[in-house]
Design a protein around this motif. Sequence first.
Motif, mmCIF file in Angstrom:
data_model
loop_
_atom_site.group_PDB
_atom_site.id
_atom_site.type_symbol
_atom_site.label_atom_id
_atom_site.label_comp_id
_atom_site.label_asym_id
_atom_site.label_seq_id
_atom_site.Cartn_x
_atom_site.Cartn_y
_atom_site.Cartn_z
ATOM 1 N N SER A 59 0.424 -5.605 5.106
ATOM 2 C CA SER A 59 -0.834 -5.822 4.396
ATOM 3 C C SER A 59 -0.653 -5.404 2.944
ATOM 4 C CB SER A 59 -1.944 -4.994 5.036
ATOM 5 O OG SER A 59 -3.071 -4.912 4.180
ATOM 6 N N PHE A 60 -0.818 -6.357 2.030
ATOM 7 C CA PHE A 60 -0.717 -6.046 0.608
ATOM 8 C C PHE A 60 -1.814 -5.062 0.193
ATOM 9 C CE2 PHE A 60 1.916 -9.720 0.861
ATOM 10 C CZ PHE A 60 2.780 -9.669 -0.222
ATOM 11 N N SER A 61 -2.980 -5.164 0.807
ATOM 12 C CA SER A 61 -4.076 -4.259 0.498
ATOM 13 C C SER A 61 -3.730 -2.828 0.930
ATOM 14 C CB SER A 61 -5.362 -4.729 1.181
ATOM 15 O OG SER A 61 -6.408 -3.839 0.930
ATOM 16 N N GLU A 62 -3.271 -2.667 2.168
ATOM 17 C CA GLU A 62 -2.905 -1.339 2.664
ATOM 18 C C GLU A 62 -1.753 -0.724 1.865
ATOM 19 O OE1 GLU A 62 -2.190 -1.270 6.870
ATOM 20 O OE2 GLU A 62 -4.228 -1.952 7.336
ATOM 21 N N ALA A 63 -0.867 -1.591 1.369
ATOM 22 C CA ALA A 63 0.276 -1.110 0.583
ATOM 23 C C ALA A 63 -0.111 -0.795 -0.863
ATOM 24 C CB ALA A 63 1.395 -2.148 0.611
ATOM 25 N N GLY A 64 -1.351 -1.118 -1.252
ATOM 26 C CA GLY A 64 -1.815 -0.829 -2.607
ATOM 27 C C GLY A 64 -1.385 -1.848 -3.648
ATOM 28 N N VAL A 65 -0.876 -2.984 -3.191
ATOM 29 C CA VAL A 65 -0.438 -4.039 -4.120
ATOM 30 C C VAL A 65 -1.639 -4.772 -4.698
ATOM 31 C CG1 VAL A 65 0.945 -6.148 -4.347
ATOM 32 C CG2 VAL A 65 1.766 -4.265 -2.927
ATOM 33 N N ILE A 66 -2.678 -4.941 -3.880
ATOM 34 C CA ILE A 66 -3.923 -5.558 -4.374
ATOM 35 C C ILE A 66 -5.104 -4.649 -4.085
ATOM 36 C CG2 ILE A 66 -3.141 -7.927 -4.234
ATOM 37 C CD1 ILE A 66 -4.723 -8.220 -1.663
#
Length: 66
Positions: A59-66
Amino acid sequence: ATAIILAHNHPSGDPTPSAADLRVTKEILKSSTILNIDLLDHIIIGEIENCPNGLGFYSFSEAGVI
């Protein structure tokens, strides 16, 4: 739409994002901001046994990317 979630799979089973995944996600985020549409997440589906974090997805959200 007021918000979108992107999702795709990696046939290899490893959901780790590629350089192209990161680039496209950042471009879509930039475009969605211009259009006033929230990009809530971009999820890459894989297989639990091929996933470094053991979850079977990234998850890009969980990874802080978005």
